[in-house]
Design a protein around this motif. Structure first.
Motif, PDB file in Angstrom:
ATOM      1  N   TYR A 287      60.623 104.332  28.694  1.00  0.00           N
ATOM      2  CA  TYR A 287      61.987 104.317  30.035  1.00  0.00           C
ATOM      3  C   TYR A 287      63.210 103.439  30.169  1.00  0.00           C
ATOM      4  O   TYR A 287      64.268 103.654  30.281  1.00  0.00           O
ATOM      5  N   LEU A 293      68.339 105.599  31.883  1.00  0.00           N
ATOM      6  CA  LEU A 293      68.373 106.542  32.655  1.00  0.00           C
ATOM      7  C   LEU A 293      67.909 105.928  33.726  1.00  0.00           C
ATOM      8  O   LEU A 293      67.315 104.841  34.476  1.00  0.00           O
ATOM      9  N   THR A 294      67.827 106.909  34.785  1.00  0.00           N
ATOM     10  CA  THR A 294      67.720 106.071  36.397  1.00  0.00           C
ATOM     11  C   THR A 294      66.211 106.366  36.496  1.00  0.00           C
ATOM     12  O   THR A 294      65.157 107.582  35.991  1.00  0.00           O
ATOM     13  N   ASP A 296      64.897 108.553  38.387  1.00  0.00           N
ATOM     14  CA  ASP A 296      64.732 110.326  38.753  1.00  0.00           C
ATOM     15  C   ASP A 296      64.608 110.959  37.449  1.00  0.00           C
ATOM     16  O   ASP A 296      63.780 111.859  36.836  1.00  0.00           O
ATOM     17  N   ASP A 297      65.690 110.084  36.572  1.00  0.00           N
ATOM     18  CA  ASP A 297      65.504 111.168  35.301  1.00  0.00           C
ATOM     19  C   ASP A 297      64.416 110.959  34.402  1.00  0.00           C
ATOM     20  O   ASP A 297      63.702 111.347  33.862  1.00  0.00           O
ATOM     21  N   THR A 307      60.201 111.535  42.446  1.00  0.00           N
ATOM     22  CA  THR A 307      60.593 110.117  42.044  1.00  0.00           C
ATOM     23  C   THR A 307      59.457 108.920  42.729  1.00  0.00           C
ATOM     24  O   THR A 307      59.063 108.380  42.031  1.00  0.00           O
TER      25      THR A 307
END
Length: 330
Positions: A287, A293-294, A296-297, A307
Motif C-alpha cells: 500500500y 493512499l494516506t 489513515d487509508d 492510525t
C-alpha cells in the motif's frame, strides 16, 4: 507440509538476458547473488533470491515495457518443460490450468484460477506472506500469459481487467495490455472465456504424454505450502479491507471452529497473531507504494481502529517509519 526452500530456475536465464541487451554480471551484482550463479545448468534460488534477481533486472532495464519485451523473446515457450507442456495444450483455458499446476516448479509464485460466468481470472500469490510480488514480475507474468495465448492461437488476446497491488498509469503499458491497472489488494488478470477457447495451433498430445509424467513426479516431490497458515493469510488478504481481523471471522471463512484453527496453526509452529502480523506487514509495504493512499487509508485497509496503532506497528516491523519506507521506495 513445509515450505519449498529453493526453486529450480532454468539455466537459460543468462541467454535470455543477453538476448535482451542486459549484462548478466551486473544483474547478479545488483541482486547480490554469487558470480557463478548462471554457470549452473539448473539454478536453485530461495524466494528472496528469486525476487532480488527480478528486481535487479528491472533496475537495469529502465524501460516501462521491458517486461513485455522479455516474454516476447524468441522461443520463450521452450524456456522450460512446464511452460512447453502448457504451450502444447488444447486451448488457452487448458494452458492456464497447466500453468497453475506446474508454475510452482519453476518459481515462487502460485497461479489461482477462478471461473465466473463468462470470464476466467488468474490471481498471483507468493508462497510466503513475507515476500511481495515485484511490479516488474507481475507485469511480466501477465504479459507472458497474453503473449503465449496470442501466439498459440494466432489471435490478439487481451484481458478485460487487471488489478494490481501497485499503480502504473504509463500510456505505453495501457496500450499494450489494453486496460488500466486497477489498484487493489491482489494481482489478478481476467480473460473472456471465449478468448480462451480458441484452439491452440501448438497442441501436441504426444509431447504432453512425454512431458507430463516427469512433471507430475516433480510436483509430488515438492513440499508445497498447503498449510493452514497459508489459508489464513489468503483469507486475511480478502477480509482485512472489510475490517475483519479477528480469529473468529477468519475461522468462519475457512469453515472451522476457532479452537480447531488455533490447534492447526500450533501444529505448524505458528499462531494466528503471527500470521496476522506477517500479512499486515506485507500489505502495508504494498500500500505504501501507492502515493495516493494516506496513513489513515492504509490503517483502515489493514483493519486498525486507529492510525497511530498502524504507524507504531510498522515501525516495530521494519525499524523505520512508514513515511521513510515510502520515501526510500519512491
Amino acid at each position: 507440509m513445509s515450505l519449498v526452500e529453493k526453486f529450480m530456475i532454468d539455466g537459460q536465464y543468462e541467454k535470455l538476458l543477453v538476448a535482451n541487451q542486459l549484462d548478466p554480471k551486473k544483474v547478479l551484482q545488483i541482486a547480490k547473488l554469487p558470480r557463478d550463479t548462471f554457470a549452473h545448468q539448473h539454478l536453485k534460488l530461495t524466494e528472496q533470491e528469486y525476487f532480488a534477481l527480478i528486481n535487479a533486472i528491472e533496475t537495469l532495464a529502465n524501460d516501462p515495457l521491458f517486461a513485455t519485451k522479455l516474454v516476447a523473446s524468441d522461443d520463450i515457450e521452450t524456456f522450460s518443460p512446464p511452460i512447453f507442456a502448457a504451450y502444447c495444450s488444447k486451448n488457452g483455458y487448458q494452458f492456464l490450468k497447466r500453468l497453475a499446476q506446474y508454475k510452482k516448479l519453476i518459481g515462487p509464485v502460485i497461479y489461482e484460477l477462478t471461473s465466473q460466468q463468462d470470464v476466467v481470472t488468474v490471481t498471483l500469490t507468493t508462497f510466503s506472506a513475507k515476500e511481495i510480488l515485484p511490479p516488474f514480475f507481475v507485469k511480466s507474468e501477465f504479459a507472458f500469459m497474453m503473449h503465449l495465448i496470442s501466439s498459440a492461437t494466432n489471435q490478439k488476446i487481451k484481458p478485460v481487467k487487471i488489478t494490481a497491488t501497485f499503480q502504473d498509469d504509463s500510456v505505453a503499458l495501457i496500450e499494450y495490455y489494453g486496460v488500466h491497472f486497477e489498484f487493489a489488494s491482489s494481482n489478478t488478470i481476467t480473460f473472456k472465456l471465449t478468448d480462451l477457447l480458441f484452439p491452440f495451433t501448438t497442441e501436441n498430445t504426444s509431447m504432453l504424454e512425454y512431458l507430463e509424467p516427469e512433471l507430475k513426479k516433480k510436483l509430488a516431490e515438492l513440499a508445497v505450502d498447503e498449510s493452514y497458515a497459508k489459508r489464513v493469510r489468503t483469507a486475511l488478504v480478502e477480509l482485512l479491507p472489510r475490517g475483519k481481523a479477528a480469529i473468529g471471522a477468519i475461522a468462519q471463512s475457512l469453515g472451522v471452529s476457532k479452537r480447531t484453527l488455533q490447534r492447526k496453526l500450533k501444529s505448524e509452529n505458528t499462531s494466528f497473531q503471527q500470521q496476522l502480523t506477517a500479512t499486515r506487514e506485507m500489505l502495508a509495504k504494498n500500500y505504501l507504494l501507492n502515493d495516493t493512499l494516506t496513513p489513515d487509508d492504509i490503517a483502515f485497509l489493514l483493519a486498525y481502529q486507529e492510525t497511530n496503532s498502524f504507524l507504531r506497528a510498522f515501525n516495530a516491523w521494519t525499524g523505520m517509519s512508514a513515511q521513510k519506507y515510502r520515501q526510500e521506495k519512491s
